[in-house]
Design a protein around this motif. Structure first.
Motif, PDB file in Angstrom:
ATOM      1  N   PRO A 341      58.850 -52.053-102.711  1.00  0.00           N
ATOM      2  CA  PRO A 341      58.197 -53.290-102.264  1.00  0.00           C
ATOM      3  C   PRO A 341      58.296 -53.544-100.764  1.00  0.00           C
ATOM      4  O   PRO A 341      57.435 -54.199-100.189  1.00  0.00           O
ATOM      5  N   PHE A 342      59.321 -53.012-100.119  1.00  0.00           N
ATOM      6  CA  PHE A 342      59.475 -53.239 -98.688  1.00  0.00           C
ATOM      7  C   PHE A 342      58.421 -52.509 -97.870  1.00  0.00           C
ATOM      8  O   PHE A 342      58.182 -52.843 -96.707  1.00  0.00           O
ATOM      9  N   PHE A 348      49.879 -45.602 -97.161  1.00  0.00           N
ATOM     10  CA  PHE A 348      50.475 -44.987 -98.346  1.00  0.00           C
ATOM     11  C   PHE A 348      51.408 -43.824 -98.003  1.00  0.00           C
ATOM     12  O   PHE A 348      52.563 -43.796 -98.440  1.00  0.00           O
ATOM     13  N   LEU A 349      50.936 -42.855 -97.203  1.00  0.00           N
ATOM     14  CA  LEU A 349      51.739 -41.666 -96.929  1.00  0.00           C
ATOM     15  C   LEU A 349      52.970 -42.001 -96.099  1.00  0.00           C
ATOM     16  O   LEU A 349      54.079 -41.552 -96.402  1.00  0.00           O
ATOM     17  N   ILE A 350      52.781 -42.817 -95.058  1.00  0.00           N
ATOM     18  CA  ILE A 350      53.913 -43.154 -94.189  1.00  0.00           C
ATOM     19  C   ILE A 350      54.922 -44.024 -94.944  1.00  0.00           C
ATOM     20  O   ILE A 350      56.131 -43.786 -94.900  1.00  0.00           O
ATOM     21  N   GLY A 351      54.417 -45.043 -95.654  1.00  0.00           N
ATOM     22  CA  GLY A 351      55.315 -45.916 -96.399  1.00  0.00           C
ATOM     23  C   GLY A 351      56.110 -45.166 -97.445  1.00  0.00           C
ATOM     24  O   GLY A 351      57.322 -45.384 -97.598  1.00  0.00           O
ATOM     25  N   GLY A 352      55.446 -44.268 -98.174  1.00  0.00           N
ATOM     26  CA  GLY A 352      56.153 -43.482 -99.186  1.00  0.00           C
ATOM     27  C   GLY A 352      57.193 -42.570 -98.588  1.00  0.00           C
ATOM     28  O   GLY A 352      58.309 -42.444 -99.102  1.00  0.00           O
ATOM     29  N   GLU A 353      56.842 -41.932 -97.454  1.00  0.00           N
ATOM     30  CA  GLU A 353      57.783 -41.023 -96.808  1.00  0.00           C
ATOM     31  C   GLU A 353      59.004 -41.782 -96.275  1.00  0.00           C
ATOM     32  O   GLU A 353      60.147 -41.337 -96.433  1.00  0.00           O
ATOM     33  N   VAL A 354      58.776 -42.934 -95.668  1.00  0.00           N
ATOM     34  CA  VAL A 354      59.892 -43.730 -95.142  1.00  0.00           C
ATOM     35  C   VAL A 354      60.783 -44.211 -96.278  1.00  0.00           C
ATOM     36  O   VAL A 354      62.018 -44.149 -96.197  1.00  0.00           O
TER      37      VAL A 354
END
Length: 856
Positions: A341-342, A348-354
């Motif tokens: 959720p953060f 999508f790709l950057i958020g998932g990787e982080v």
């Protein structure tokens, strides 16, 4: 339902405990019974063994090493060469053959897994840990079901025998040959051995040819998981196969079946480490479940994989690779839903990787510091940048280049070129991130309880943070919906989502309802979040702190073989290292062929790990008694990896390059340098004082350069440590001439010395470090008569070639009623001082009834 779960859990734990007990009870050596002798009598006894080579043969410098399945054994002597004297057994041993000449390297390289051999040599028990908390080779080999090392002398000690074409190792032999061929293809595709060795580790799991310096740099940044074949590699492998099969228009069910069958081949090809076995089992179970349309959640698959591996070998539970692999995978499955959720509004790709990187770092952190005692604050950045680069670009490029080299060499080199450029960029970035030691934190060894509490506190923090974030977003969404017409298309998307039913229900509640809900949340949940964060930070703080002295001073005489290294921890928590041991290197000149790729080095492999394990964040001082390599050699690794404030030495130089490099490193790191000399004093804290007794001030050189002294023993630093009412005398490698000179000075000026407050001089000292490892050229009768030590410690290597300690020295120590402690037989010796009382303990017990702790 909970009672049922508790019963099942109890049955599982009981069954696992019984399985472990049964397996461990039967994990004993059959060799002593086969030869009708005790284990102690078997040590160094000449024997002859026959059997099969059970592992890849590693040739490194003048040593060849492999595992052997022994099928028969007998005493090797004039009366025991007949076949009828052979005892039939089936037991694994590790074989070490010391090669006599360079030509024997080629002979040893021709030996392969599955070869039937006859060996003559001696058996030795694996070494036990010499230092408290040190690596115990004996226990490690016990988990591998290996109990003996076989020592052979020269390639002639091994004779090949005729063997059948098929045996239990034939499949593994073919696999070794395939790995060798693939490695050669990798070498032909990449222009340098440095790149080829790195790519072999990345693609094939062959780490023997990986540059040790590069591996250490990856380790310091927490990047070793990239170099270990694991779930990442299996996932890329399986996804690539599925994609290719889809391009070939193979049906989904057939594709899943084909990949499921090929995964074991990949696991075997890459070395079958616990991490890749875990990933392979999970992938096969997942593919099977997907094919049957009954895919369950990841935790079930992970649990089944762990259960299968532990049933096969319960010792997997003690494997660091197994623990890290399962904990990180399980942590991602448990903590990722709390972390997502953060980053929901990120691309999508950057958020998932982080999210994955942060979660993996938080989950792996406690086990990383538990086993490796360090954590780089730059680890997150390194993983975020390098893992995608290596996983999605370098790994596929290297794999395809290796395969293409079988068909088109020039094409493979063209494809390998961009991978080499990216590798150079990776090495440069890793080296740059490792330049500043300030970002590397050192953590003492914690307990399993600390690790468990950490995970619980982390879950609580993330849970309440997620609840808080969800509440805020729900409040914002209510505000938007209150201002949105009921006919708006936004309701069309939300109505189908059951979890939004409550929000839709309250969308047109009276104004202020959302604020009331927010105020309600702001009550106990804010408190729960605050307490969770405080608890988590408190756990981190507790884990980072070094074990407290508690008004106790400790002197730790480390077991570093033939050398000296002593760690002093004062009551005020100051850390002082006296000498750093050193490993002699005789592989020079015509013996250069004997040099090993990554030889044992006492500073890097023993002292630095022990310092980190004991929570030494900084050494307040390093005291180098003299420049001989067995005292100074290990300090290079110490200065490279541990922050040091001050370096005391005897004020002279040697003509050896390693010693000059050590001093240059100290200058580069802006470490304060002092030449220790007679009458010099230093107080690390209020309860501790160090008085330097020797050497005397050297004549000043007109060139203002430090004098070069080839013979360093005579100028060894001697000093007295006064701590908690106890006195410790340190002597380095002083010879009898230096002892006599110091005694004359102390006797002549005894009255003036007493007036300066040096109460310990001229009186019996509590503990003396015996000079020069117990050499006959030191520790004279006059010296002992003057100091009258209650306790004497000899730092000496087992089976050293110098005859240390000398019998005459031991007799002289006994003559003054001094208790003798030796690192060669007792391992590390720790002496704690508190209010004038001494408590001595040592690592190895001499006798079964020995408590290995004595109080004076």
């Amino acid at each position: 339902m909970p009672i049922r779960h508790m019963v099942l859990l109890w049955l599982a734990i009981s069954g696992g405990g019984f399985h472990w007990f049964w397996h461990d009870t039967h994990n004993v050596s059959s060799i002593p019974d086969a030869l009708h002798v005790s284990s102690s009598m078997l040590e160094d006894m000449p024997v002859q063994v026959a059997g099969l080579i059970a592992s890849e043969v590693q040739v490194d410098g003048d040593r060849t090493q492999f595992e052997m399945r022994v099928t028969s054994i007998n005493h090797y002597g004039s009366h025991s060469k007949k076949d009828e004297n052979r005892a039939l057994i089936s037991e694994q041993v590790i074989v070490h053959i010391k090669l006599a000449a360079k030509q024997e390297q080629q002979l040893a390289a021709a030996w392969q897994r599955g070869d039937a051999i006859l060996l003559r040599g001696t058996l030795k028990a694996p070494a036990k840990a010499g230092n408290f908390g040190g690596f115990d080779y004996s226990e490690y080999l016990h988990t591998q079901e290996i109990h003996w090392l076989f020592k052979g002398d020269g390639a002639a000690s091994l004779q090949k025998q005729e063997a059948s074409l098929w045996n239990r190792y034939t499949l593994f032999r073919w696999n070794d040959q395939l790995r060798e061929q693939l490695g050669q293809r990798m070498e032909s595709a990449f222009t340098s051995l440095h790149h080829a060795g790195y790519m072999k580790g990345l693609v094939l799991g062959v780490t023997d040819e990986l540059d040790p310096a590069t591996y250490n740099e990856f380790t310091q940044l927490g990047l070793t998981h990239i170099l270990a074949i694991s779930g990442m590699h299996v996932a890329v492998y399986a996804a690539t196969l599925l994609y290719l099969l889809r391009l070939l228009r193979v049906s989904r069910e057939t594709s899943l079946t084909v990949v499921m069958i090929l995964i074991p081949a990949y696991v075997l090809l890459t070395g079958a480490s616990p991490s890749v076995v875990r990933a392979g089992i999970m992938a096969m179970i997942g593919l099977f479940a997907a094919r049957r349309g009954m895919l369950k959640d990841g935790l079930n698959i992970l649990s089944i994989s762990a259960l299968l591996m532990l049933i096969w070998n319960p010792y997997y539970l003690l494997s660091v690779s197994f623990q890290l692999s399962f904990l990180v995978t399980g942590g991602l499955l448990i903590y990722m839903p709390l972390m997502k959720p953060f980053f929901a509004k990120w691309p999508f790709l950057i958020g998932g990787e982080v999210a994955i990187t942060i979660t993996a770092q938080l989950v792996s952190f406690p086990m990383t510091v538990f086993y490796f005692n360090q954590f780089s604050l730059l680890s997150f950045a390194a993983n975020f940048v390098l893992v995608p680069l290596i996983t999605y670009i370098v790994l596929p490029l290297g794999t395809v280049a290796m395969g293409l080299s079988f068909l088109w060499g020039d094409g493979a080199r063209i494809l390998a070129w961009p991978a080499e450029q990216l590798n150079d960029l990776t090495f440069l970035l890793v080296k740059w991130l490792n330049v500043d030691d300030a970002y590397v934190s050192i953590w003492p060894s914690s307990s399993i309880l600390w690790v468990m509490v950490y995970y619980a506190a982390l879950y609580s923090v993330l849970y309440w943070l997620k609840t808080w974030l969800t509440s805020r977003r729900q409040t914002n969404d209510i505000t938007v919906l209150n201002s949105t017409p009921i006919s708006s298309p936004i309701y069309t998307g939300l109505a189908a989502s059951p979890e939004w039913a409550a929000i839709l229900h309250t969308a047109h509640e009276p104004k202020g309802a959302g604020k009331f809900a927010s105020r309600q949340w702001n009550g106990y949940r804010h408190l729960a979040l605050a307490l969770s964060v405080i608890a988590w930070l408190g756990i981190l703080y507790t884990g980072y702190q070094s074990p407290g002295g508690g008004n106790t001073g400790t002197v730790q005489y480390l077991d570093v073989g033939q050398g000296d290294s002593i760690l002093i921890t004062t009551p005020g928590g100051k850390h002082i290292l006296v000498d750093g041991g050193g490993t002699m290197d005789f592989a020079t000149g015509k013996n250069a062929w004997r040099k090993r790729a990554d030889p044992y080095e006492v500073g890097k492999d023993t002292i630095v790990p022990l310092l980190k394990q004991r929570g030494v964040h900084r050494l307040d001082a390093v005291i180098l008694t003299h420049g001989d390599h067995d005292h100074a050699g290990g300090l290079q690794a110490v200065l490279d990896q541990i922050p040091v404030s001050t370096l005391f030495f005897n004020g002279t130089l040697t003509d050896k390059a390693p010693f000059r490099k050590l001093l240059n490193t100290a200058l580069d790191k802006q470490i304060k340098l002092y030449g220790a000399h007679h009458s010099m004093e230093w107080e690390p804290d209020q309860a501790t004082k160090i008085r330097f007794l020797y050497p005397f001030t050297l004549p000043e050189d007109e060139s203002e350069q430090l004098p070069v002294m080839k013979e360093q023993n005579h100028y060894s630093v001697a000093m007295i440590l006064e701590m908690e009412g106890a006195s410790f005398l340190f002597t380095g490698d002083m010879d009898d001439a230096a002892e006599s000179s110091l005694l004359s000075e102390l006797t002549r000026f005894s009255s003036s010395v007493k007036n300066k407050g040096m109460g310990a001089v001229g009186k019996a000292v509590d503990v003396m470090k015996i000079a020069h490892h117990g050499s006959k050229y030191s520790t004279s009768e006059e010296w002992l008569s003057y100091w009258r030590p209650k306790v004497s410690v000899i730092s000496v290597g087992a089976t050293n070639t110098y005859g240390h300690p000398n019998e005459a020295v031991l007799e002289r120590l006994s003559g003054v009623d001094s208790a003798i402690y030796r690192t060669d037989t007792m391992g590390e010796i720790q002496i704690r001082a508190q209010q004038g009382k001494l408590s001595v303990r040592y690592q190895r017990k001499q006798y079964k009834t020995d408590t290995n702790t004595t109080t004076y």
